[in-house]
Design an enzyme around this catalytic site. Structure first.
Site, mmCIF file in Angstrom:
data_model
loop_
_atom_site.group_PDB
_atom_site.id
_atom_site.type_symbol
_atom_site.label_atom_id
_atom_site.label_comp_id
_atom_site.label_asym_id
_atom_site.label_seq_id
_atom_site.Cartn_x
_atom_site.Cartn_y
_atom_site.Cartn_z
ATOM 1 C CG HIS A 1 -2.077 -10.198 6.032
ATOM 2 N ND1 HIS A 1 -0.805 -9.698 6.154
ATOM 3 C CD2 HIS A 1 -2.860 -9.162 5.618
ATOM 4 C CE1 HIS A 1 -0.814 -8.412 5.866
ATOM 5 N NE2 HIS A 1 -2.037 -8.052 5.532
ATOM 6 C CG HIS B 1 -1.705 -1.207 1.456
ATOM 7 N ND1 HIS B 1 -2.793 -1.505 0.678
ATOM 8 C CD2 HIS B 1 -1.601 -2.220 2.347
ATOM 9 C CE1 HIS B 1 -3.337 -2.640 1.091
ATOM 10 N NE2 HIS B 1 -2.629 -3.101 2.096
ATOM 11 C CG ASP C 1 0.862 -4.843 4.578
ATOM 12 O OD1 ASP C 1 0.139 -3.948 4.082
ATOM 13 O OD2 ASP C 1 0.417 -5.637 5.435
#
Lengths: 451, 451
Positions: free
Chosen positions: B268, B57, B319
């Site tokens: 995840h 992200h 991430d």
């Protein structure tokens, strides 16, 4: 007197803010006095105290990355130890000096400005003393002096192979001393004490030294012991063996049979009962946590939050040197707690910066654990500090309230631009003044060790 | 055709050894042919494939270190998410472009040569589409092109606030699409596909998208979907909510209601039942593990060993970008397992290098998860590789058998000296060709975001 103006100076105690930092010719922090000084005052951006490395086995730096190949499904601390023993058997004073010098350069570049060297590689591989008997310890002193790092040498007393009293194995022959010989050895080393060099005593573990012998050594050296360090409760098997032999857990036994106080540093103390956690905190002793080594060896997680809630004192060490960075130690000390609890910001019990709480803990424990005047930038303490790299993207736009959290929790590049020890700058622009010289001697030593 | 001679080339499949690496004008690996080529052949020391970053992200890079101050004893993933939402509300295409460009430079310097961008910051803060609607996605494409990084853009479908079907909150307004609008949006983005740019689809989570809608989107896009990614089972509360709403755990539900295969990447997948672990492994789907973010957020530990034993495929992602390094992701993926099990060398089931086993896993999953020709240095794959810094002390005296373990498990300084993407060198001497320009634009963007 020399001075710098820091836009932000976290002194290890009070919150960071602007400060004029002054030190004398002995490298000790002194009052900056009021008003301007004559001439220009150099300025620094982000300043914090140098961090004490509370646990080091310097020779193991040369093993980093060499013990990560799988042997069997049962790879563990104990199989790693066999590899380490084989490696330890190859060192001479010259190779120890070369490896330690490179390691200490790396420590300074990473933000450690003092080290507690838990030193058990005393004798020749066959167990015969070197001439002089302190040849290996001297090599460590010389490495620290060359690098400009403060050192607390902790000669290790290592007498037996287990709680059952079995003799040392041939691989442990380099490590051993009779009690009388050890007392003479410690006395000889104490002659080296200076503001840059402290000498304490390490008891390898309760596995390797009987508590009666610990009491004997403490009584014999009296006020001259210096700081006292011990490996304790690192592995469940050690706890089980101590229970089997004595009906007591290791920390429980040390507290009951010897007693601990602020002179003591307990290394690892990973596997504790709640009573033991509270007892260490109440004693004023320091726990030396080594999160990267404890993770590499699969030791386990220390009950940090309970210990902090009980007022416990702790600092960090790089131990086996698979990592040489206070940032990775502190980051993963906190992360281990988060993973265990499913919560965040575990190292602090009060609102505010998690990193500041951890750096305060390191600062508060440094002087007692090292026996040196280090840890904070209070008057009378050593002028040992770090200047962070204000140009690094990880600190881009940093403000006082977040700069310490960014230092510990953001990114991967080293953020220490300068390291100062006793008022002398040993790291500039992120690199140690020795440049490539230490790395070249290190490379030559590794070739010799692997030949 | 261009060639280099590597003294050691780990191609992601076979063990490392000497290799002549050749690539064509399109940046694709081709047969090196037999015998010498005319002229001098440049040489490299330690070469390995560039590593795919399976989960990013980008905008969160600007938050690194800003969410580490304690608010209360209940700090958790969920309080962090509120901070992240406030921060996300401030971004424009210009600030996203500046932050992503710096992030992608850092990825290349650390050894990531492609990224899967899990992109949900679609609209203006009030939820109205930009003109063009792809303005934010275009900014990410431009950032990747400027940095020279391969990108798989994963537009995120995000439709509701929870399993109960509640509407998105005002803070989530930027993220939302109706199903028809999302299909048009995806179709528009697919026009950008090239060897350097792939487009797939991300479903934010089962919390945010009903499985019936996932089936509808897959049916509508047919063979044009590209790779499929989804956040799943990151937090226990998500598992509990899914069980409460549907009587199924998230992975169990995705498998039963949608079905997964090699097109899928589950991000995840931290909290799994043994049946779910086996089901993912059997499906051929990839699990994207993000150990530094999962630790920072207190998510928990993935059952890696069971998954690997079942033949599961995995890779790593940075991430939230509190860390931007495949080394820290892989090191702490392995260390988390060691801490949980009290054993060492957990990521490999066979004797040999732990790091090689993990890098093989990353190489094997890269092409399916990114939809790009990346991961290995096999013929027909992109000429994306890393040259390690043979002069670094952490690699001093390295041999073929230990160089990969040293890369992953030794020291803290970045060890990537060069990064090549599509046969072009974008990182030399450890630094990206853009130099300080990206960092300056990043600093300006941070000032704007914090103003």
């Amino acid at each position: 007197m020399r001075v710098i103006d820091a836009a932000f100076c976290f002194d290890g105690r009070s919150p960071g803010g602007p400060r004029r930092l002054a030190w004398d010719a002995q490298g000790v922090v002194v009052p900056a006095g009021a008003g301007p000084v004559s001439g220009d005052v150099p300025t620094a951006s982000w300043v914090l105290p140098g961090i004490a490395n509370l646990h080091s086995h310097a020779f193991q730096r040369a093993m980093a990355g060499l013990a990560e190949a799988a042997g069997s499904d049962e790879d563990s601390f104990w199989t790693w130890r066999e590899t380490m023993y084989r490696f330890a058997g190859r060192f001479s004073p010259d190779t120890v000096r070369a490896v330690a010098t490179q390691l200490y350069v790396e420590m300074l570049e990473a933000g450690f400005t003092s080290v507690c060297e838990f030193h058990y590689l005393h004798h020749a591989p066959d167990g015969r003393p070197y001439a002089p008997a302190t040849a290996m310890a001297d090599a460590l002193f010389e490495a620290a002096e060359t690098a400009g790092l403060r050192i607390t040498l902790l000669p290790v007393l290592y007498q037996r192979g287990g709680f059952d009293g079995r003799a040392l194995s041939s691989r442990q022959a380099r490590f051993g001393h009779g009690t009388e010989a050890f007392l003479r050895f410690h006395e000889a080393l104490c002659a080296h004490r200076s503001p840059m060099r402290q000498v304490g005593i390490a008891f390898h573990s309760l596995r390797a030294v009987d508590t009666a012998v610990i009491r004997e050594v403490l009584a014999a050296r009296g006020d001259a012991t210096g700081p006292l360090h011990v490996h304790i409760a690192e592995q469940p098997a050690e706890v089980e063996d101590c229970l089997a032999a004595h009906g007591q857990r290791p920390v429980e036994r040390l507290v009951a049979e010897v007693g601990i106080d602020a002179r003591w540093t307990l290394v690892h103390a990973t596997h504790l009962s709640p009573v033991e956690t509270a007892a260490i905190a109440a004693s004023g002793a320091t726990v030396a946590l080594c999160p990267t080594t404890e993770a590499n060896l699969g030791d386990g997680l220390f009950p940090l939050r309970e210990f902090v809630a009980a007022g416990g004192r702790y600092g960090v060490g790089s131990d086996s040197h698979v990592s040489v960075s206070p940032v990775e130690e502190l980051r993963w000390l906190e992360y281990g707690q988060r993973l265990a609890e499913g919560r965040r910001t575990r190292a602090t019990l009060v609102p505010g910066s998690t990193a500041e709480a951890m750096l305060r803990a390191c600062a508060a424990s440094a002087a007692a654990s090292t026996g040196l005047r280090v840890g904070t930038l209070a008057e009378g303490q050593g002028a040992d500090w770090l200047v962070l790299d204000a140009q690094a993207p990880a600190l881009s736009g940093a403000i006082d309230a977040d700069v310490l959290d960014r230092f510990v929790f953001a990114g991967n590049r080293p953020l220490v631009r300068e390291a100062w020890v006793a008022g002398r700058r040993v790291v500039a622009e992120g690199r140690h003044r020795l440049g490539e010289a230490a790395a070249e001697r290190y490379a030559a030593a590794l070739r010799a060790l692997r030949a």
